[in-house]
Motif scaffolding. Structure first.
Motif, PDB file in Angstrom:
ATOM      1  N   MET A   1      39.948 -17.363 -33.781  1.00  0.00           N
ATOM      2  CA  MET A   1      39.815 -18.807 -33.548  1.00  0.00           C
ATOM      3  C   MET A   1      40.721 -19.199 -32.386  1.00  0.00           C
ATOM      4  SD  MET A   1      40.593 -21.980 -36.129  1.00  0.00           S
ATOM      5  CE  MET A   1      39.355 -21.424 -37.267  1.00  0.00           C
ATOM      6  N   ASP A   2      40.198 -20.055 -31.474  1.00  0.00           N
ATOM      7  CA  ASP A   2      41.002 -20.412 -30.313  1.00  0.00           C
ATOM      8  C   ASP A   2      42.111 -21.387 -30.705  1.00  0.00           C
ATOM      9  OD1 ASP A   2      40.168 -23.354 -29.521  1.00  0.00           O
ATOM     10  OD2 ASP A   2      38.317 -22.325 -30.086  1.00  0.00           O
ATOM     11  N   LYS A   3      43.115 -21.421 -29.863  1.00  0.00           N
ATOM     12  CA  LYS A   3      44.310 -22.202 -30.152  1.00  0.00           C
ATOM     13  C   LYS A   3      44.010 -23.700 -30.264  1.00  0.00           C
ATOM     14  CE  LYS A   3      48.869 -21.874 -30.570  1.00  0.00           C
ATOM     15  NZ  LYS A   3      49.645 -21.136 -29.548  1.00  0.00           N
ATOM     16  N   LEU A   4      43.151 -24.224 -29.384  1.00  0.00           N
ATOM     17  CA  LEU A   4      42.851 -25.649 -29.426  1.00  0.00           C
ATOM     18  C   LEU A   4      42.189 -26.044 -30.741  1.00  0.00           C
ATOM     19  CD1 LEU A   4      41.585 -26.421 -25.793  1.00  0.00           C
ATOM     20  CD2 LEU A   4      43.734 -27.112 -26.852  1.00  0.00           C
ATOM     21  N   ARG A   5      41.306 -25.194 -31.245  1.00  0.00           N
ATOM     22  CA  ARG A   5      40.654 -25.495 -32.533  1.00  0.00           C
ATOM     23  C   ARG A   5      41.687 -25.486 -33.650  1.00  0.00           C
ATOM     24  NH1 ARG A   5      37.013 -28.353 -35.259  1.00  0.00           N
ATOM     25  NH2 ARG A   5      35.994 -27.175 -36.946  1.00  0.00           N
ATOM     26  N   ALA A   6      42.611 -24.532 -33.596  1.00  0.00           N
ATOM     27  CA  ALA A   6      43.649 -24.477 -34.623  1.00  0.00           C
ATOM     28  C   ALA A   6      44.524 -25.728 -34.581  1.00  0.00           C
ATOM     29  CB  ALA A   6      44.502 -23.223 -34.433  1.00  0.00           C
ATOM     30  N   LEU A   7      44.812 -26.211 -33.378  1.00  0.00           N
ATOM     31  CA  LEU A   7      45.607 -27.431 -33.256  1.00  0.00           C
ATOM     32  C   LEU A   7      44.860 -28.635 -33.815  1.00  0.00           C
ATOM     33  CD1 LEU A   7      47.188 -27.020 -29.690  1.00  0.00           C
ATOM     34  CD2 LEU A   7      48.283 -26.656 -31.923  1.00  0.00           C
ATOM     35  N   GLU A   8      43.554 -28.699 -33.547  1.00  0.00           N
ATOM     36  CA  GLU A   8      42.745 -29.793 -34.103  1.00  0.00           C
ATOM     37  C   GLU A   8      42.797 -29.802 -35.632  1.00  0.00           C
ATOM     38  OE1 GLU A   8      39.297 -30.108 -30.604  1.00  0.00           O
ATOM     39  OE2 GLU A   8      38.888 -29.099 -32.506  1.00  0.00           O
ATOM     40  N   LEU A   9      42.692 -28.611 -36.245  1.00  0.00           N
ATOM     41  CA  LEU A   9      42.730 -28.512 -37.702  1.00  0.00           C
ATOM     42  C   LEU A   9      44.123 -28.864 -38.239  1.00  0.00           C
ATOM     43  CD1 LEU A   9      40.637 -25.250 -38.198  1.00  0.00           C
ATOM     44  CD2 LEU A   9      39.872 -27.614 -38.446  1.00  0.00           C
ATOM     45  N   PHE A  10      45.144 -28.445 -37.519  1.00  0.00           N
ATOM     46  CA  PHE A  10      46.512 -28.777 -37.936  1.00  0.00           C
ATOM     47  C   PHE A  10      46.733 -30.288 -37.905  1.00  0.00           C
ATOM     48  CE2 PHE A  10      50.902 -29.584 -36.276  1.00  0.00           C
ATOM     49  CZ  PHE A  10      51.562 -29.375 -37.475  1.00  0.00           C
ATOM     50  N   ILE A  11      46.328 -30.940 -36.833  1.00  0.00           N
ATOM     51  CA  ILE A  11      46.487 -32.393 -36.728  1.00  0.00           C
ATOM     52  C   ILE A  11      45.693 -33.097 -37.823  1.00  0.00           C
ATOM     53  CG2 ILE A  11      46.002 -34.404 -35.267  1.00  0.00           C
ATOM     54  CD1 ILE A  11      46.541 -32.573 -32.837  1.00  0.00           C
ATOM     55  N   ALA A  12      44.481 -32.637 -38.086  1.00  0.00           N
ATOM     56  CA  ALA A  12      43.653 -33.251 -39.125  1.00  0.00           C
ATOM     57  C   ALA A  12      44.294 -33.102 -40.501  1.00  0.00           C
ATOM     58  CB  ALA A  12      42.258 -32.627 -39.111  1.00  0.00           C
ATOM     59  N   ALA A  13      44.894 -31.941 -40.772  1.00  0.00           N
ATOM     60  CA  ALA A  13      45.557 -31.722 -42.063  1.00  0.00           C
ATOM     61  C   ALA A  13      46.761 -32.636 -42.217  1.00  0.00           C
ATOM     62  CB  ALA A  13      45.963 -30.252 -42.185  1.00  0.00           C
ATOM     63  N   CYS A  14      47.527 -32.801 -41.121  1.00  0.00           N
ATOM     64  CA  CYS A  14      48.686 -33.695 -41.177  1.00  0.00           C
ATOM     65  C   CYS A  14      48.255 -35.143 -41.383  1.00  0.00           C
ATOM     66  CB  CYS A  14      49.501 -33.569 -39.899  1.00  0.00           C
ATOM     67  SG  CYS A  14      50.319 -31.972 -39.673  1.00  0.00           S
ATOM     68  N   ASP A  15      47.192 -35.550 -40.715  1.00  0.00           N
ATOM     69  CA  ASP A  15      46.738 -36.933 -40.795  1.00  0.00           C
ATOM     70  C   ASP A  15      46.095 -37.248 -42.148  1.00  0.00           C
ATOM     71  OD1 ASP A  15      47.634 -37.359 -38.241  1.00  0.00           O
ATOM     72  OD2 ASP A  15      45.662 -37.193 -37.287  1.00  0.00           O
ATOM     73  N   SER A  16      45.375 -36.279 -42.712  1.00  0.00           N
ATOM     74  CA  SER A  16      44.635 -36.538 -43.962  1.00  0.00           C
ATOM     75  C   SER A  16      45.443 -36.201 -45.206  1.00  0.00           C
ATOM     76  CB  SER A  16      43.334 -35.730 -43.968  1.00  0.00           C
ATOM     77  OG  SER A  16      43.617 -34.339 -43.980  1.00  0.00           O
ATOM     78  N   GLY A  17      46.403 -35.281 -45.083  1.00  0.00           N
ATOM     79  CA  GLY A  17      47.244 -34.921 -46.217  1.00  0.00           C
ATOM     80  C   GLY A  17      46.694 -33.816 -47.097  1.00  0.00           C
ATOM     81  N   SER A  18      45.569 -33.226 -46.740  1.00  0.00           N
ATOM     82  CA  SER A  18      45.042 -32.113 -47.544  1.00  0.00           C
ATOM     83  C   SER A  18      44.116 -31.260 -46.692  1.00  0.00           C
ATOM     84  CB  SER A  18      44.276 -32.631 -48.764  1.00  0.00           C
ATOM     85  OG  SER A  18      43.022 -33.176 -48.391  1.00  0.00           O
ATOM     86  N   PHE A  19      43.979 -29.989 -47.099  1.00  0.00           N
ATOM     87  CA  PHE A  19      43.074 -29.089 -46.392  1.00  0.00           C
ATOM     88  C   PHE A  19      41.614 -29.514 -46.586  1.00  0.00           C
ATOM     89  CE2 PHE A  19      46.299 -25.371 -46.763  1.00  0.00           C
ATOM     90  CZ  PHE A  19      47.029 -25.902 -45.703  1.00  0.00           C
ATOM     91  N   ALA A  20      41.312 -30.002 -47.784  1.00  0.00           N
ATOM     92  CA  ALA A  20      39.927 -30.388 -48.080  1.00  0.00           C
ATOM     93  C   ALA A  20      39.503 -31.561 -47.192  1.00  0.00           C
ATOM     94  CB  ALA A  20      39.787 -30.755 -49.552  1.00  0.00           C
ATOM     95  N   ALA A  21      40.365 -32.566 -47.098  1.00  0.00           N
ATOM     96  CA  ALA A  21      40.033 -33.726 -46.266  1.00  0.00           C
ATOM     97  C   ALA A  21      39.952 -33.338 -44.791  1.00  0.00           C
ATOM     98  CB  ALA A  21      41.071 -34.819 -46.476  1.00  0.00           C
ATOM     99  N   ALA A  22      40.860 -32.476 -44.359  1.00  0.00           N
ATOM    100  CA  ALA A  22      40.830 -32.011 -42.972  1.00  0.00           C
ATOM    101  C   ALA A  22      39.539 -31.252 -42.685  1.00  0.00           C
ATOM    102  CB  ALA A  22      42.044 -31.134 -42.692  1.00  0.00           C
ATOM    103  N   ALA A  23      39.104 -30.438 -43.667  1.00  0.00           N
ATOM    104  CA  ALA A  23      37.859 -29.683 -43.504  1.00  0.00           C
ATOM    105  C   ALA A  23      36.682 -30.622 -43.338  1.00  0.00           C
ATOM    106  CB  ALA A  23      37.659 -28.757 -44.700  1.00  0.00           C
ATOM    107  N   THR A  24      36.656 -31.698 -44.126  1.00  0.00           N
ATOM    108  CA  THR A  24      35.575 -32.670 -44.013  1.00  0.00           C
ATOM    109  C   THR A  24      35.592 -33.355 -42.650  1.00  0.00           C
ATOM    110  OG1 THR A  24      35.636 -33.086 -46.405  1.00  0.00           O
ATOM    111  CG2 THR A  24      34.576 -34.758 -45.021  1.00  0.00           C
TER     112      THR A  24
END
Length: 322
Positions: A1-24
Motif C-alpha cells: 500500500m502506498d504511503k499517501l493511502r496509509a496517511l489517508e487511513l490514519f487521518i480518517a481513523a483519528c478523525d472518526s475514532g475507530s477503524f470501522a468508521a474510518a473504513a466506511t
C-alpha cells in the motif's frame, strides 16, 4: 500500500475514532485500516494510536504525526486543484517557436487580438528557421513548414503549402514572359537556400502537358531569408518560386505577377504544421491558441486542406515577350 493511502487511513481513523468508521469513510474494510496504521508505526518505530475494545486514543507522537500528515495532504490537494485550474483556464506563459516568414506574416498580425481575448496568457516568441527540439527546449507550440516525424510529438496541419512562380511587372516588361520551362534558362532566378540542410529549395515548373516537374535551374541570386527573396523578386532581380504565405501580399498589391496557376507539391509532408508535445491532457493555453490561429486562417480562406490560392484565378502575365 502506498504511503499517501496509509496517511489517508490514519487521518480518517483519528478523525472518526475507530477503524470501522474510518473504513466506511475510505471505502475499505477495518482490517485494511488497522494493517496500514500498524505498518506506519513499524516504519516510524513509535505508537501512533492506542487501541482498546471501545475506542482509539491518539498518542503524543500520533498528534504530531497527524498534524504533519494533514498539512501534507491538504497541500497536495491544493496543488492538484491549482494544476487542474491551470489546465482548464487559459493562463500562464505560452512559448511559441515559429519559422521566420510565417511568424512575421501570419502570427504577428493576430497576436494583439489573441492577447485581448486571453489577457492571462503571456507570450514568449522564438522566431527562427533552425530546427528546435520542442521537448528539450520547453516549447509549447512550434509552427513549422514540413512534417516532423517524432513519436513524442503531435503535428496538426494548419494548411497545405501552395507555390507560385512570380516575377515583378517591371522584370517581365524588360525581359519578357517565359512561354515554356526551357525559356527560364535565359532568365534570372532567385534561389532559396534552406538553412537547416543548406540545400536549395527544389523548383517545379509545368511541362508541355501542364504536369509540374522538378527542374534544375541555375540561380542568379540566392538568399536564405524568405522575405528578402520576395523583396528581391519585387525589385526585379528575377523569378522566384514563393509559398502562398510569402506571395500573398505581392500578388494582391500588384507588385508580383504569377505566370502559372498555383502548384502544390505532392508530398504528404507538404504543409504548415502546429507541432506540440504528445500528452494526455493538452494545456488549455495551447488549445486556445491553435483554435485562434485556425479561426484566423479560416478568415483568409485557409484550412488543413486548402489555402486562399484555391480561390485565385490564373495570374498569368499578359506581357508579350521581347
Amino acid at each position: 500500500m502506498d504511503k499517501l493511502r496509509a496517511l489517508e487511513l490514519f487521518i480518517a481513523a483519528c478523525d472518526s475514532g475507530s477503524f470501522a468508521a474510518a473504513a466506511t469513510m475510505c471505502n475499505t474494510d477495518p482490517s485494511t485500516v488497522s494493517k496500514a496504521i500498524s505498518r506506519l508505526e513499524s516504519q516510524l518505530q513509535v505508537t501512533l494510536l492506542q487501541r482498546s475494545t471501545r475506542q482509539l486514543s491518539i498518542t503524543q507522537a500520533g498528534n504530531q504525526y497527524l498534524s504533519t500528515a494533514r498539512k501534507l495532504l491538504q497541500d497536495l490537494l491544493a496543488c492538484e486543484d491549482e494544476l487542474r485550474h491551470l489546465n482548464d483556464s487559459p493562463n500562464g506563459v505560452l512559448k511559441i517557436n515559429s519559422a521566420v516568414c510565417y511568424g512575421h506574416l501570419y502570427l504577428r498580425p493576430i497576436l494583439a487580438a489573441f492577447c485581448d481575448r486571453y489577457p492571462a496568457i503571456q507570450l514568449e516568441l522564438q522566431i527562427n528557421d533552425l530546427h528546435t527540439d520542442v521537448i528539450e527546449s520547453g516549447v509549447d507550440i512550434a509552427i513549422r513548414t514540413g512534417f516532423i516525424k517524432d513519436s513524442r510529438l503531435v503535428a496538426k496541419r494548419l494548411s497545405p503549402m501552395d507555390f507560385f512562380v512570380c516575377a515583378s511587372p517591371d522584370y517581365l516588361q524588360q525581359h519578357g514572359t517565359p512561354r515554356c520551362q526551357h525559356d527560364f534558362n535565359v532568365h534570372k532566378w532567385i534561389g532559396f537556400r534552406i538553412k537547416e540542410t543548406q540545400q536549395l529549395q527544389p523548383i517545379y515548373l509545368p511541362d508541355e502537358q501542364d504536369e509540374y516537374q522538378l527542374y534544375d535551374l541555375k540561380s542568379s541570386h540566392i538568399t536564405d531569408d524568405g522575405e528578402m527573396m520576395v523583396s528581391m523578386c519585387e525589385d526585379g532581380l528575377g523569378f522566384a518560386q514563393l509559398p502562398h504565405f510569402l506571395a500573398k501580399s505581392g500578388l494582391e498589391s500588384g507588385k508580383l505577377i504569377s505566370i502559372y496557376p498555383h502548384f502544390r507539391p505532392p508530398e504528404i509532408e507538404n504543409g504548415v504544421f502546429a507541432i506540440y508535445p504528445k500528452r494526455t491532457y493538452l494545456p488549455t493555453k495551447v488549445r486556445v491558441f491553435i483554435e485562434f490561429l485556425t479561426e484566423a486562417l479560416a478568415q483568409k480562406g485557409e484550412s488543413a486542406y486548402q489555402t486562399w490560392a484555391v480561390h485565385t484565378v490564373n495570374h498569368q502575365a499578359n506581357t508579350e515577350s521581347d
